[in-house]
Design an enzyme around this catalytic site. Structure first.
Site, PDB file in Angstrom:
ATOM      1  N   ASN A   1       0.803  -1.225   0.000  1.00 19.49           N
ATOM      2  CA  ASN A   1       0.000   0.000   0.000  1.00 19.49           C
ATOM      3  C   ASN A   1       0.831   1.269   0.000  1.00 19.49           C
ATOM      4  O   ASN A   1       0.444   2.267  -0.588  1.00 19.49           O
ATOM      5  CB  ASN A   1      -0.909   0.000   1.236  1.00 19.49           C
ATOM      6  CG  ASN A   1      -1.723   1.269   1.350  1.00 19.49           C
ATOM      7  OD1 ASN A   1      -2.547   1.562   0.486  1.00 19.49           O
ATOM      8  ND2 ASN A   1      -1.466   2.067   2.387  1.00 19.49           N
TER       9      ASN A   1
ATOM     10  N   ASP B   1       1.518   6.884  -0.560  1.00 17.08           N
ATOM     11  CA  ASP B   1       0.520   5.891  -0.971  1.00 17.08           C
ATOM     12  C   ASP B   1       0.716   5.521  -2.442  1.00 17.08           C
ATOM     13  O   ASP B   1       0.548   6.342  -3.334  1.00 17.08           O
ATOM     14  CB  ASP B   1      -0.892   6.434  -0.751  1.00 17.08           C
ATOM     15  CG  ASP B   1      -1.915   5.317  -0.766  1.00 17.08           C
ATOM     16  OD1 ASP B   1      -1.913   4.509   0.185  1.00 17.08           O
ATOM     17  OD2 ASP B   1      -2.696   5.229  -1.738  1.00 17.08           O
TER      18      ASP B   1
ATOM     19  N   ASP C   1      -0.265  -6.499   4.819  1.00 14.99           N
ATOM     20  CA  ASP C   1      -0.661  -5.314   5.579  1.00 14.99           C
ATOM     21  C   ASP C   1      -1.675  -4.458   4.809  1.00 14.99           C
ATOM     22  O   ASP C   1      -1.697  -4.460   3.584  1.00 14.99           O
ATOM     23  CB  ASP C   1       0.618  -4.487   5.826  1.00 14.99           C
ATOM     24  CG  ASP C   1       0.400  -3.349   6.794  1.00 14.99           C
ATOM     25  OD1 ASP C   1      -0.067  -3.616   7.916  1.00 14.99           O
ATOM     26  OD2 ASP C   1       0.703  -2.188   6.439  1.00 14.99           O
TER      27      ASP C   1
ATOM     28  N   HIS D   1      -6.904  -0.851   2.186  1.00 13.01           N
ATOM     29  CA  HIS D   1      -6.500   0.460   1.668  1.00 13.01           C
ATOM     30  C   HIS D   1      -5.915   0.373   0.271  1.00 13.01           C
ATOM     31  O   HIS D   1      -5.291   1.317  -0.218  1.00 13.01           O
ATOM     32  CB  HIS D   1      -5.526   1.120   2.648  1.00 13.01           C
ATOM     33  CG  HIS D   1      -6.116   1.249   4.017  1.00 13.01           C
ATOM     34  ND1 HIS D   1      -7.158   2.107   4.285  1.00 13.01           N
ATOM     35  CD2 HIS D   1      -5.880   0.578   5.171  1.00 13.01           C
ATOM     36  CE1 HIS D   1      -7.526   1.977   5.555  1.00 13.01           C
ATOM     37  NE2 HIS D   1      -6.768   1.045   6.112  1.00 13.01           N
TER      38      HIS D   1
ATOM     39  N   GLU E   1      -4.599  -8.350   6.232  1.00 17.04           N
ATOM     40  CA  GLU E   1      -5.134  -7.529   7.320  1.00 17.04           C
ATOM     41  C   GLU E   1      -6.193  -6.604   6.739  1.00 17.04           C
ATOM     42  O   GLU E   1      -5.870  -5.627   6.069  1.00 17.04           O
ATOM     43  CB  GLU E   1      -4.018  -6.692   7.959  1.00 17.04           C
ATOM     44  CG  GLU E   1      -4.552  -5.761   9.044  1.00 17.04           C
ATOM     45  CD  GLU E   1      -3.815  -4.429   9.143  1.00 17.04           C
ATOM     46  OE1 GLU E   1      -3.857  -3.815  10.208  1.00 17.04           O
ATOM     47  OE2 GLU E   1      -3.210  -3.986   8.145  1.00 17.04           O
TER      48      GLU E   1
HETATM   49 CA    CA Z   1      -3.674   3.037  -0.724  1.00 14.74          CA
END
Ligand code: CA
Ligand code: CA
Ligand code: CA
Ligand code: CA
Length: 593
Positions: free
Chosen positions: A178, A264, A295, A299, A329
């Protein structure tokens, strides 16, 4: 006792799907040292994910096996200067010196507890410092090809894995797709040189795609001298990031925003999808881990996982890691939402946050045992048929009672409005762990839980040292079931929790129905009290059927509710039950013929 063990082993052997239980020659040698338990199981290459008992550990906080690496990169290492420093053993947000050499040294301690798989927080090279804390946790990766020098070298990691494998213990890496470390800045927030953030903190409100379309954008930049910090080199291209400012954790920003400045990655782009697949293929090739914990899955856009997961699973198998496994996760307490990542996202499994919450509701908050029944009634969400990757169902979910972000279960008990005595905190803790081991799903012990660690909260407050700590806010904790504090070494193999978890692991391995059995709820109630489940496993025409009864109330409960024929064949009871009653905050396992 002896009779029970023998018959249990017989049953385990009769039902084992792992019919070729070949104990390796190395295993024989290890058994002689009295600590080896994993060596008695099927070889790790053949073991199913559901055979494992996990230990989740932050290497920096475990054991310091090599003081020469405490500062990270060497003083004369110009290339890795950014990965040097950050050591302050008295500060909970700094490096404490634990490393791979230390973990390797303590393998017998884990083996003797019945641990069969170790999940390490990320071990790749980090930026040592961001703002006023360090990358001791490993989640700020700069270099996706080498091990952080605070933890050791690539060779040290290979040595650790070799030694774990010799003990028949698997090793799982915690991986991140991510974000990277925080290198990219925004002129609008951090000034023309990008250095203003140190003073102002993170204050870059998220800009949506709609805002970007209207020309309301940030101007991302890399501060002078930081242009080539990341490896592989393509990660130094500003265009492979979303560059939309900080996430406010909801909606579009949850996928496209920076976490407190962490860059990001633009996981919507094909270049990034391919790049991340290549990064982790190379990690598989070099280190041959047994699997990944992934992880911040929620997102990242779902399309990314649809490409990433099959590519990595296929690659690992092609490399000869037949039972390679991955779990994500997804920080959500909703089974339907969690299951989207195993069904649509094609991940083999996820951490079961909904299970953790049900533990909290039933054993900390004293809700009825129907919260457990409601949780397990949603297991059907996880059934998938994409057999090209794995057959996901709820039996492969990853159970835990607390973690490094939300804090330990012992902390949740301690801060409860019910003001539990230490004796009751101990009982509730052990009962939660019994549910974690014996309900459907794979158990994960969070390091230190087996030593009665408590903590003052989540995040840094829950990342205590197993080696003697110098952190005042850790050392003033009242640990459960021991007079020790974290100021001294806590590798105590006589601790009640260590001994009990070891016993749970033994039962888990002896009864395949506890690992593979289909689970059905037999009884629940809308107050604290009995929760009963049945786990049934059939292999080669033989069926093993276990009934598990948990009492979440602090009064003895009648066993009549589960019926007489369910009570035959006592396998284990955590307290000595009087006829037809189950003791407060205890559990029992029966075998039904
Ligand atoms: Ca992201
Ligand atoms: Ca060290
Ligand atoms: Ca940034
Ligand atoms: Ca404290």
């Amino acid at each position: 006792m002896k009779k029970f063990v023998q018959s249990a082993i017989f049953i385990a052997a009769a039902f084992s799907v792992l019919s070729s239980v070949n104990v390796s020659a190395q295993g024989d040698a290890l058994q002689a040292d009295g600590t080896a338990k994993a060596a008695k199981l099927a070889p790790y290459q053949q073991r199913d994910f559901q055979d494992e008992v996990f230990y989740f550990v932050l290497p920096d906080r475990f054991y310091n096996g090599d003081e020469s690496n405490d500062l990270g990169a060497a003083a004369n290492d110009k290339k890795r200067a950014i990965s040097r420093g950050g050591l302050d053993k008295s500060h909970k947000g700094m490096y404490h010196g634990g490393d791979l050499a230390g973990l390797t040294e303590k393998l017998p301690y884990l083996d003797n507890m019945g641990i069969t798989a170790i999940w390490l927080t990320p071990v790749l090279r980090n930026q040592a410092m961001q703002a006023d804390t360090s990358g001791y946790h490993g989640y700020w990766i700069l270099d996706f090809t080498e091990i952080d020098p605070h933890l050791g070298s690539n060779a040290d990691l290979k040595h650790f894995i070799d030694q774990a494998h010799k003990r028949n213990i698997k090793v799982f890496f915690d991986i991140i797709t991510n974000h990277t470390a925080d290198v990219i800045k925004y002129k609008e927030c951090h000034g023309d040189d990008g250095l203003g953030w140190i003073v102002k903190g993170n204050d870059c409100p998220f800009k949506s795609l709609a805002q970007l379309a209207k020309g309301d954008t940030y101007t991302p930049l890399i501060p002078q001298g930081d242009e080539n910090l990341k490896t592989p080199a393509w990660l130094n291209d500003i265009d492979v990031y979303h560059n939309q400012g900080d996430s406010n954790w909801v909606g579009e920003s949850s996928i496209r925003g920076d976490f407190a400045g962490l860059d990001d990655v633009d996981t919507n782009s094909d270049k990034v999808v391919d790049g991340m697949i290549d990064i982790y293929k190379a990690i598989i090739d070099e280190f041959k881990p047994d699997g990944f914990r992934i992880d911040t899955v929620k997102h990242v856009n779902m399309e990314f996982w649809q490409a990433f997961s099959p590519a990595l699973m296929t690659h690992a198998k092609a490399q000869g890691i037949d039972n390679f496994f991955m779990y994500g996760e997804v920080y959500s307490f909703e089974p339907e939402f969690l299951s989207r990542y195993t069904k649509q996202g094609k991940l083999p499994s996820v951490l079961d946050f909904a299970f953790q919450q049900a533990m909290q509701h039933s054993l900390v908050d004293q809700k009825g045992t129907d919260v457990l029944a409601k949780l397990f009634a949603q297991d059907h969400f996880y059934r998938t048929a994409h057999t090209d990757i794995s057959n996901t169902d709820a039996n492969q979910l990853v159970n835990f009672t607390g973690n490094h972000d939300m804090g330990r279960f012992a902390y949740l008990l301690k801060q409860s409005k019910h003001n539990y005595s230490e004796a009751e905190q101990i009982q509730r803790n052990l009962l939660a762990n019994a549910m974690m081991y014996f309900s459907r799903g794979v158990p994960v012990v969070y390091y230190g839980d087996e030593q009665g660690f408590v903590g003052d909260g989540g995040d840094q407050a829950s990342r205590q040292d197993m080696m003697p700590s110098q952190v005042a806010s850790y050392n003033d904790d009242d640990l459960l079931a021991t007079d020790k504090t974290t100021a001294v070494d806590n590798f105590d193999t006589n601790h009640l929790f260590y001994q009990t978890f070891s016993k749970y692991a033994e039962l888990y391995q002896q009864y395949p129905a506890l690992r593979f059995g289909q689970q059905r709820t037999l009884y629940s109630q809308n107050t604290p009290g009995i929760f009963a489940i049945q786990r049934t496993y059939t292999s080669q025409g033989k069926t093993q059927k276990l009934v598990l009864v948990f009492n979440t109330a602090n009064k003895a409960q009648s066993l009549d509710v589960i019926g007489n024929k369910q009570k035959v064949g006592l396998v284990y009871e955590s307290a000595e039950n009087k006829k037809d009653y189950i003791e407060p905050l205890s559990f029992a396992i029966y075998q039904v013929n």
